[in-house]
Design a protein around this motif. Structure first.
Motif, PDB file in Angstrom:
ATOM      1  N   GLN A 125       0.853  -1.189   0.000  1.00 21.64           N
ATOM      2  CA  GLN A 125       0.000   0.000   0.000  1.00 21.64           C
ATOM      3  C   GLN A 125       0.893   1.244   0.000  1.00 21.64           C
ATOM      4  O   GLN A 125       2.043   1.214   0.453  1.00 21.64           O
ATOM      5  N   ARG A 126       0.341   2.326  -0.490  1.00 14.70           N
ATOM      6  CA  ARG A 126       1.071   3.593  -0.528  1.00 14.70           C
ATOM      7  C   ARG A 126       0.608   4.475   0.633  1.00 14.70           C
ATOM      8  O   ARG A 126      -0.587   4.676   0.846  1.00 14.70           O
ATOM      9  N   VAL A 127       1.558   5.006   1.391  1.00 10.39           N
ATOM     10  CA  VAL A 127       1.283   5.918   2.498  1.00 10.39           C
ATOM     11  C   VAL A 127       1.636   7.325   2.041  1.00 10.39           C
ATOM     12  O   VAL A 127       2.786   7.593   1.691  1.00 10.39           O
ATOM     13  N   THR A 128       0.650   8.203   2.017  1.00 11.16           N
ATOM     14  CA  THR A 128       0.870   9.590   1.588  1.00 11.16           C
ATOM     15  C   THR A 128       0.520  10.519   2.731  1.00 11.16           C
ATOM     16  O   THR A 128      -0.562  10.406   3.319  1.00 11.16           O
ATOM     17  N   ALA A 129       1.429  11.427   3.055  1.00  6.94           N
ATOM     18  CA  ALA A 129       1.205  12.377   4.145  1.00  6.94           C
ATOM     19  C   ALA A 129       1.350  13.795   3.609  1.00  6.94           C
ATOM     20  O   ALA A 129       2.243  14.080   2.803  1.00  6.94           O
ATOM     21  N   PHE A 130       0.498  14.669   4.069  1.00  6.73           N
ATOM     22  CA  PHE A 130       0.556  16.064   3.630  1.00  6.73           C
ATOM     23  C   PHE A 130       0.014  16.978   4.717  1.00  6.73           C
ATOM     24  O   PHE A 130      -0.683  16.552   5.642  1.00  6.73           O
ATOM     25  N   SER A 131       0.326  18.248   4.591  1.00  6.41           N
ATOM     26  CA  SER A 131      -0.101  19.252   5.558  1.00  6.41           C
ATOM     27  C   SER A 131      -1.393  19.904   5.092  1.00  6.41           C
ATOM     28  O   SER A 131      -1.470  20.365   3.947  1.00  6.41           O
ATOM     29  N   PRO A 132      -2.414  20.001   5.955  1.00 10.12           N
ATOM     30  CA  PRO A 132      -3.652  20.687   5.559  1.00 10.12           C
ATOM     31  C   PRO A 132      -3.458  22.162   5.237  1.00 10.12           C
ATOM     32  O   PRO A 132      -4.290  22.765   4.561  1.00 10.12           O
ATOM     33  N   THR A 133      -2.370  22.759   5.732  1.00  9.05           N
ATOM     34  CA  THR A 133      -2.095  24.169   5.441  1.00  9.05           C
ATOM     35  C   THR A 133      -1.050  24.334   4.355  1.00  9.05           C
ATOM     36  O   THR A 133      -0.798  25.457   3.915  1.00  9.05           O
ATOM     37  N   GLY A 134      -0.402  23.239   3.934  1.00  8.78           N
ATOM     38  CA  GLY A 134       0.674  23.322   2.966  1.00  8.78           C
ATOM     39  C   GLY A 134       2.021  23.659   3.572  1.00  8.78           C
ATOM     40  O   GLY A 134       2.997  23.876   2.848  1.00  8.78           O
ATOM     41  N   SER A 135       2.113  23.709   4.904  1.00 14.26           N
ATOM     42  CA  SER A 135       3.339  24.172   5.562  1.00 14.26           C
ATOM     43  C   SER A 135       4.482  23.179   5.481  1.00 14.26           C
ATOM     44  O   SER A 135       5.621  23.519   5.816  1.00 14.26           O
ATOM     45  N   TYR A 136       4.218  21.936   5.077  1.00 26.07           N
ATOM     46  CA  TYR A 136       5.258  20.936   4.853  1.00 26.07           C
ATOM     47  C   TYR A 136       5.054  20.305   3.483  1.00 26.07           C
ATOM     48  O   TYR A 136       3.909  20.130   3.038  1.00 26.07           O
ATOM     49  N   TYR A 137       6.167  19.961   2.842  1.00 32.13           N
ATOM     50  CA  TYR A 137       6.084  19.259   1.573  1.00 32.13           C
ATOM     51  C   TYR A 137       5.487  17.876   1.807  1.00 32.13           C
ATOM     52  O   TYR A 137       5.800  17.200   2.793  1.00 32.13           O
ATOM     53  N   SER A 138       4.623  17.456   0.907  1.00 30.78           N
ATOM     54  CA  SER A 138       4.014  16.129   1.036  1.00 30.78           C
ATOM     55  C   SER A 138       5.064  15.045   0.792  1.00 30.78           C
ATOM     56  O   SER A 138       6.060  15.259   0.108  1.00 30.78           O
ATOM     57  N   VAL A 139       4.837  13.885   1.392  1.00 32.56           N
ATOM     58  CA  VAL A 139       5.744  12.750   1.237  1.00 32.56           C
ATOM     59  C   VAL A 139       4.918  11.489   1.036  1.00 32.56           C
ATOM     60  O   VAL A 139       3.732  11.444   1.395  1.00 32.56           O
ATOM     61  N   ASP A 140       5.544  10.467   0.473  1.00 34.25           N
ATOM     62  CA  ASP A 140       4.879   9.172   0.400  1.00 34.25           C
ATOM     63  C   ASP A 140       5.922   8.065   0.413  1.00 34.25           C
ATOM     64  O   ASP A 140       7.110   8.302   0.177  1.00 34.25           O
ATOM     65  N   GLN A 141       5.477   6.877   0.729  1.00 31.79           N
ATOM     66  CA  GLN A 141       6.338   5.697   0.665  1.00 31.79           C
ATOM     67  C   GLN A 141       5.450   4.462   0.654  1.00 31.79           C
ATOM     68  O   GLN A 141       4.277   4.517   1.037  1.00 31.79           O
ATOM     69  N   GLY A 142       6.001   3.356   0.205  1.00 27.93           N
ATOM     70  CA  GLY A 142       5.261   2.107   0.209  1.00 27.93           C
ATOM     71  C   GLY A 142       5.345   1.425   1.561  1.00 27.93           C
ATOM     72  O   GLY A 142       6.306   1.615   2.324  1.00 27.93           O
ATOM     73  N   ALA A 143       4.348   0.628   1.864  1.00 29.39           N
ATOM     74  CA  ALA A 143       4.327  -0.146   3.102  1.00 29.39           C
ATOM     75  C   ALA A 143       3.604  -1.454   2.830  1.00 29.39           C
ATOM     76  O   ALA A 143       2.521  -1.460   2.234  1.00 29.39           O
ATOM     77  N   VAL A 144       4.199  -2.535   3.259  1.00 33.10           N
ATOM     78  CA  VAL A 144       3.598  -3.847   3.048  1.00 33.10           C
ATOM     79  C   VAL A 144       2.712  -4.174   4.238  1.00 33.10           C
ATOM     80  O   VAL A 144       3.175  -4.216   5.393  1.00 33.10           O
ATOM     81  N   ILE A 145       1.432  -4.385   3.979  1.00 32.92           N
ATOM     82  CA  ILE A 145       0.468  -4.720   5.023  1.00 32.92           C
ATOM     83  C   ILE A 145       0.378  -6.235   5.136  1.00 32.92           C
ATOM     84  O   ILE A 145       0.181  -6.928   4.133  1.00 32.92           O
ATOM     85  N   ALA A 146       0.506  -6.721   6.360  1.00 27.93           N
ATOM     86  CA  ALA A 146       0.424  -8.164   6.608  1.00 27.93           C
ATOM     87  C   ALA A 146      -0.818  -8.459   7.434  1.00 27.93           C
ATOM     88  O   ALA A 146      -1.241  -7.649   8.276  1.00 27.93           O
ATOM     89  N   THR A 147      -1.412  -9.597   7.208  1.00 26.71           N
ATOM     90  CA  THR A 147      -2.636  -9.987   7.898  1.00 26.71           C
ATOM     91  C   THR A 147      -2.452 -10.009   9.412  1.00 26.71           C
ATOM     92  O   THR A 147      -1.498 -10.606   9.922  1.00 26.71           O
ATOM     93  N   GLY A 148      -3.340  -9.310  10.111  1.00 23.08           N
ATOM     94  CA  GLY A 148      -3.397  -9.375  11.557  1.00 23.08           C
ATOM     95  C   GLY A 148      -2.260  -8.720  12.293  1.00 23.08           C
ATOM     96  O   GLY A 148      -2.136  -8.888  13.511  1.00 23.08           O
ATOM     97  N   SER A 149      -1.435  -7.946  11.610  1.00 26.66           N
ATOM     98  CA  SER A 149      -0.302  -7.327  12.286  1.00 26.66           C
ATOM     99  C   SER A 149      -0.215  -5.852  11.933  1.00 26.66           C
ATOM    100  O   SER A 149      -0.915  -5.362  11.049  1.00 26.66           O
ATOM    101  N   ALA A 150       0.674  -5.157  12.646  1.00 25.01           N
ATOM    102  CA  ALA A 150       0.857  -3.728  12.445  1.00 25.01           C
ATOM    103  C   ALA A 150       2.154  -3.473  11.691  1.00 25.01           C
ATOM    104  O   ALA A 150       3.223  -3.994  12.062  1.00 25.01           O
ATOM    105  N   THR A 151       2.066  -2.694  10.634  1.00 27.36           N
ATOM    106  CA  THR A 151       3.242  -2.255   9.892  1.00 27.36           C
ATOM    107  C   THR A 151       3.654  -0.892  10.425  1.00 27.36           C
ATOM    108  O   THR A 151       2.829   0.028  10.496  1.00 27.36           O
ATOM    109  N   LEU A 152       4.912  -0.751  10.811  1.00 25.82           N
ATOM    110  CA  LEU A 152       5.408   0.496  11.392  1.00 25.82           C
ATOM    111  C   LEU A 152       6.084   1.326  10.309  1.00 25.82           C
ATOM    112  O   LEU A 152       6.893   0.797   9.526  1.00 25.82           O
TER     113      LEU A 152
END
Length: 822
Positions: free
Chosen positions: A200-227
């Protein structure tokens, strides 16, 4: 974020054929279109969107990629691109997007029948977010189509966002994973549940635009937490000037505003009623230079993918159009240096329908500080829009569109944006569709009269106060606690509300900062919701307004169920060890978020605990005596939380305890806090016609019992007093037919809970008179607050709010005399 699927269909009906509308013509019914030069295209990158569809998607299905206009509204002005099925079972589509863009989109199936995508939990996907840096691929996994149940397994993501230069946590950043959004808490953490396994793709951004947006991939596994850890870089602030020319014959009325896809331009990053995303109450007003020229200057941030438009309403109503009448949203990737934009509005109209002017006269008892808003209903009620005041009780608005709809358009008036509670009494019923407008090519001039406001009918007789000689005590805290039913329009009217409090003799206010309790199984959902929770900037503004009015400010983090009541939410939860871990984690996130705000703003007190957390205290039970099954280390967890708070906040830390009919449940760590904040809803009388003297005796006896509690000796006490405005208020119980008590929050904001319950304003007033008369005589009581105060509007409803009621007159009488100096 929930978005009812039926709104998409309704929105489509509302705007059917908009892209095929005939060119707007200059008529007396609206402003003449202005010639507008074509904008310079932004550099574009070829992007391929690949979708792994839900299982059982037929090979002959028609799947589409839908790009969204988050300024007009998530359900409007969409761009639909057909997708092609690949040999590996995925679906694919190519399109161009500007480099630097942050696009919002989702997928839909058009055949064999229309179905939007939904998450694994069955919630509609409002939108997905993709960050475009150049040519490339976007790979997505869909959970299910609407109407079908996801059959697979899920996992979760737990992440942390921090400033790349300082390492400081970044609060209130928005994170999107697979079309599910979350905001980071005060420590920069977020958690998203219910994700289909895979990349899955994780995309983060600022609601005010005060930080540049970033993204990265993350592998989701059944029943566990991906950090995941995301490092964000602060964007360069730049000055952006907007100069706009509007049609010369634009009718006077609503002010011209600018709105866009940023928090500071009125965007709320959630779906508002009707599928809109902009609150007109929050959109900046342009400065008018002459009848056709306006300017606005804002500090925005380099690299922001800015979408914006000019409007005489919000992003949909009265918003600018292209010369052919289509919706228009402008776009700019903000450069690294300051810039001045020169724009021209062609027209405010779409189609051939003429403008509608609305004049309304309001009752003489309309509070002088109230504003009047208008709300429209093409198929559901949208966000209210402020009207222009002509005279003290005369208001005006011009509606330009969208009027290209079939059938009637409904509208209604309300006070202070509180539509649904502070309405024109003639259109206040739950089922009302409002007053009708029938679109016409000709200009229409509608003149209305509001005979009465809902919950404000008629005048009240003078309030009688029974009081002995009152001894002044300037140190006594006298004020109100704001109801934890926050609305995004409150910051625009809060300054007037706190000025009224100060004028009445109050010297303090408790601001509540609610997060929302969503699902309670398999894990508890505790989340910031922009539609019902204040952004930090809003809370700071409201705190500053209260301090400016001379009020001392306390902050109380709160938890409010998305629906239903607290007792039911807790009793239906599984409450196993994993569940308790998630609850304590969520509550800690809430409290520490606002501990930071309290520290940053100089709030004098932070209040934790209360009814929403009482079920997590050692030894807690439900009303029937059943244990809540808190973990054996609950006390240690609470003590650790208090220690964490102390690392952030140095002011007074209070714990809220519940005092009803029985002795309050006192937590074993009470000595770790500096004060007990007492939620007082003590029965004062079961008599159907109680006397003030009898209620005062009961209040005195209850206070003496409270003060005699051994573990409260030497601990300062402050009362938060709650009595509903119902017949029987002195019993502290609004009964269900079976005799059990209704939760008081069910009456908030003018809610009509049971038509058999009668309003009794005098009994509430006498209950407050009885309690404050006894509390003021006991030096151990350091203050008294009226609980669940509605700051938006004074309503003579059944709620516990004293705003606009005789109980407020009682308190103002006492407050002014107690807090007066020698």
């Amino acid at each position: 974020m929930r978005f009812p699927f039926r709104l998409f269909a309704a929105a489509a009906a509302l705007l059917a054929g908009c892209s095929l509308l005939p060119s707007a013509r200059a008529t007396p019914a609206g402003p003449t279109p202005v010639p507008v030069p074509s904008p310079t295209p932004l550099p574009a990158a070829l992007i391929t969107f690949n979708l792994t569809p839900p299982e059982a998607t037929p090979a002959d299905a028609e799947v589409v990629l839908v790009f969204l206009d988050e300024v007009t509204g998530f359900a409007y002005n969409t761009t639909v691109i057909p997708m092609q099925r690949l040999t590996d079972g995925r679906w694919s589509a190519e399109t161009y997007a500007p480099a630097g863009a942050l696009v919002r989109y989702r997928y839909a199936r058009q055949e064999p029948e229309l179905a939007e995508e939904v998450s694994a939990s069955g919630e509609a996907i409002l939108y997905r977010v993709a960050r475009i840096t150049g040519p490339g691929e976007i790979n997505d996994i869909a959970g299910a189509w609407a109407g079908l149940t996801y059959q697979g397994t899920t996992g979760r993501i737990v992440g942390h966002l921090y400033d790349g230069a300082s390492g400081d946590p970044l609060p209130e950043m928005m994170v999107d994973v697979a079309g599910i959004q979350a905001f980071t808490d005060g420590e920069g953490y977020f958690r998203i549940e219910g994700l289909p396994p895979g990349l899955q793709r994780v995309t983060a951004f600022s609601p005010t635009g005060s930080y540049y947006s970033v993204d990265q991939g993350a592998v989701i596994a059944t029943g566990s937490a991906t950090l995941v850890e995301l490092r964000m870089v602060a964007a360069t602030p730049v000055q952006v000037g907007f100069e706009v020319t509007v049609p010369a014959n634009t009718s006077p009325g609503p002010p011209a505003r600018i709105t866009g896809n940023l928090l500071q331009l009125g965007h709320l990053f959630t779906s508002l009623p009707g599928g809109a995303s902009i609150s007109a109450a929050r959109a900046p007003v342009l400065t008018q230079l002459d009848p056709s020229h306006f300017i606005f200057v804002a500090t925005l941030y380099a690299g922001t993918d800015l979408r914006y438009k000019y409007t005489l309403g919000d992003g949909l109503w009265n918003a600018e159009r292209t010369p052919d009448g289509s919706f228009l949203t402008r776009r700019l990737i903000i450069p690294e240096e300051s810039i001045i934009l020169e724009d021209a509005v062609s027209t405010w109209r779409g189609g051939d329908s003429g403008a509608v002017t609305l004049h309304v006269s309001t009752p003489a008892n309309t509070p002088s500080g109230d504003l009047v808003a208008i709300q429209f209903n093409p198929f559901t009620w949208f966000e209210p829009i402020p009207m222009l005041r002509l005279e003290p009780n005369e208001w005006f608005f011009t509606l330009h569109g969208p009027l290209e709809t079939a059938g009637n358009l409904g509208y209604r008036y309300c006070r202070n944006y509180a539509c649904g509670s502070a309405d024109d009494a003639a259109t206040s019923a739950r089922s009302t569709t409002g007053r009708p407008i029938t679109p016409s090519p000709a200009l229409q001039d509608l003149r209305d009269t509001v005979e009465n406001w809902q919950w404000l009918e008629g005048d009240l007789p003078p309030t009688t106060v029974v009081a002995p000689e009152i001894h002044s005590n300037p140190e006594f805290e006298a004020g109100v606690e704001i109801v934890p039913q926050y609305r995004p329009t409150w910051p625009s009217i809060f300054a007037h509300s706190v000025d009224e409090l100060a004028a009445g003799g109050a010297n303090s206010v408790v601001l509540t900062a609610p997060w929302i309790l969503g699902d309670n199984s398999p894990l508890p959902s505790i989340a910031f919701d922009p539609a019902r929770s204040p952004f930090r900037s809003d809370l700071r503004q409201m705190i500053a307004q209260a301090l400016s009015a001379g009020l001392d400010v306390s902050l109380r983090p709160a938890l409010v169920p998305a629906s239903g009541n607290l007792a039911d939410w807790w009793s239906a939860a599984p409450r196993n060890s994993t569940w308790w871990d998630a609850w304590f984690e969520g509550y800690r996130s809430l409290v520490l978020t606002y501990a930071r705000v309290a520290a940053e703003t100089g709030a004098s007190r932070l209040i934790v605990g209360g009814p929403e957390a009482a079920y997590a205290l050692p030894g807690s039970t439900f009303a029937d005596g059943t244990p809540t099954s808190v973990p054996s280390d609950a006390e240690a967890r609470w003590r650790a939380l208090l220690d964490d708070i102390r690392q952030i906040y140095r002011g007074t830390l209070a714990f809220e305890i519940d005092f009803h009919a029985d002795a309050p449940l006192l937590p074993p760590f009470l000595e770790e806090v500096g004060e007990a904040y007492v939620y007082w809803h003590v029965p004062l009388s079961e008599d159907p016609d109680p006397t003030l003297a009898a209620m005062q005796i009961s209040a005195g006896d209850a206070l003496d019992a409270l003060l005699a509690t051994p573990r409260l000796q030497g601990i300062p006490l402050v009362l938060s007093v709650e009595y509903l405005s119902i017949d029987g208020a002195a019993s502290a119980c609004a009964p269900y037919p079976d005799g059990s008590c209704r939760p008081p929050e069910s009456f908030d904001l003018g809610a009509i809970v049971d038509p058999d319950l009668e309003v009794d304003l005098q009994e509430q007033a006498q209950a407050f008179n009885a309690v404050i008369a006894e509390a003021a005589e006991r030096p151990e009581i350091r203050g008294l607050y009226a609980r669940r105060y509605n700051p938006a509007a004074g309503l003579r409803d059944l709620s516990a709010s004293v705003n606009g009621k005789p109980a407020r007159d009682i308190l103002w009488y006492w407050f002014a005399r107690i807090t007066a100096g020698p």
